[in-house]
Scaffold this active site. Sequence first.
Site, short mmCIF file in Angstrom:
data_model
loop_
_atom_site.label_atom_id
_atom_site.label_comp_id
_atom_site.label_asym_id
_atom_site.label_seq_id
_atom_site.Cartn_x
_atom_site.Cartn_y
_atom_site.Cartn_z
N HIS A 193 0.83 -1.21 0.00
CA HIS A 193 0.00 0.00 0.00
C HIS A 193 0.86 1.26 0.00
O HIS A 193 0.55 2.25 -0.67
CB HIS A 193 -0.92 -0.02 1.22
CG HIS A 193 -1.67 1.24 1.43
ND1 HIS A 193 -1.35 2.15 2.43
CD2 HIS A 193 -2.73 1.79 0.77
CE1 HIS A 193 -2.17 3.17 2.39
NE2 HIS A 193 -3.02 3.00 1.39
N GLU A 235 2.11 2.01 -3.39
CA GLU A 235 1.03 2.57 -4.21
C GLU A 235 1.03 4.10 -4.10
O GLU A 235 0.90 4.81 -5.10
CB GLU A 235 -0.32 2.01 -3.76
CG GLU A 235 -1.52 2.62 -4.46
CD GLU A 235 -2.76 2.63 -3.60
OE1 GLU A 235 -3.43 3.69 -3.52
OE2 GLU A 235 -3.08 1.59 -3.00
N HIS A 236 1.18 4.61 -2.89
CA HIS A 236 1.27 6.06 -2.68
C HIS A 236 2.48 6.63 -3.41
O HIS A 236 2.40 7.67 -4.07
CB HIS A 236 1.39 6.37 -1.19
CG HIS A 236 0.10 6.36 -0.45
ND1 HIS A 236 -0.40 7.46 0.21
CD2 HIS A 236 -0.82 5.38 -0.26
CE1 HIS A 236 -1.54 7.16 0.78
NE2 HIS A 236 -1.82 5.89 0.52
N GLU A 278 -3.47 8.16 7.48
CA GLU A 278 -4.57 7.42 6.86
C GLU A 278 -5.00 6.27 7.78
O GLU A 278 -6.19 6.02 7.96
CB GLU A 278 -4.15 6.87 5.50
CG GLU A 278 -5.23 6.07 4.79
CD GLU A 278 -4.78 5.52 3.45
OE1 GLU A 278 -5.41 4.55 2.97
OE2 GLU A 278 -3.81 6.05 2.88
#
Length: 455
Positions: free
Chosen positions: A81, A84-85, A161
């Site tokens: 994840h 991905e950022h 997040e």
Amino acid sequence: MGPMRQLFIFVTFFSLAFGGSPGNLFAKETIPTLFDPKVTTLENGLEVVVLEDHRAPIVTHMVWYRAGAADEKPLKSGIAHFLEHLMFKGTKTLEPGEFSAIVAENGGQENAFTSQDYTAYFQNVSADKLPLFMEMEADRMTNLVLTDEIVAPELKVVLEERSQRTDNNPAALFGEQFDAAQFLAHPYGTPVIGWRHEIEKLTTKDALDWYNTYYAPNNAILIVAGDVTAEEVFELAKKYYGPIPAREIPNRERVQEPPQLAKRVIEMSDKRVRQPSWRKSYLAPSARSEDQRNLRALEVLSQIMGGGVTSRLYNNLVVDKKIATSAGAYFHSGSYDKSTFVLYGSPTPDYSLEDVEGAIQAIVKDIVENGVTEKELVRAKKKLLADAIYARDSIRGAANILGSSLASGETIEQIVNWPKNISKITAEDVQKAAEMVFDDRKSVVGRLLPEDAKS
């Protein structure tokens, strides 16, 4: 993904073109293909899939990598994840943020997402812009630039997040604990976003190691859907993705879950909880299961038990007995490895979690012993197929379903034959599937309560 994910998992609407009234949904002549996926594989191993749809001059361009959270190494949870950022932070030819700026300048939309089994990136743009975005996506497949100065601030973004979506949400925290109880060894028990104490230690090297290990054409699927022809997409793919060299990809061998021999029960309380809830999950087959008939039967069973207000659980607990404010079931049929079949419910103020659990277990027992009715079977299959009809208007949705299915280990044949296979499911198939999946020894029961409350 929420409880309603079963409404579109495997609903391969690009392969449907039903005609006539709903009563004719199971007639052989009403299940032809609407979009036949055109498929090729480049010399470097990139799988290219095209869905032609000429209703509007737009296109969805997606790249799916067969690498998700469940492929992470121990102590590195969250790296899939996190990368991905970081994929939006610039390449050898594009400055950080320039990719997104170009998308916006051209009136497009973009995003990305990570699951346990894959990571995907997409743009929705006018068809004439496809070469531009294909070139940029190919660029960041091989030319990503990361430095400590770029990575450190984004790590704080990911931690925030996690704070907002998980740590400040008792239901999300409970979901993590529940999954960890279901999967004691398999990495599905680790959250996609990662455990906070492990995220905090992720480094630039970790990100580059992940990128250099998994981001290669022979570990990716290119999906293009919209106002294009397969021939032009294949040529563009060869031009922009073709020069990227293949790379040796690790075998996708994960730690497998040992046989579950005992029912597990977890209970969590939190002062932020206002409505108690009950959940029970059972280990179930994966999307790659050789027994596709059993898989489709479980999807029909999920629809019968939890598919809306006419389902067994909702109708019995919410409408008739009024002991629950919500009740349902869902089968997460899109997993690369073992999946789960989930039952859930929340009591009304005058009833308890035990009341909800007892009522749901009575329905489970009845289906295992007596099966389902022909009326329930027909209604469930019609609903599943009708959802596919309604969904076919979404170009991005078609690409999303095809990409997620392929990245989870399914074949084109299995996807395209989904409507035909659903239509063949019998009441006997559904009862056998129920007998197989509803094994208490392979279950986890979870109770989420207000702090100091009694169930």
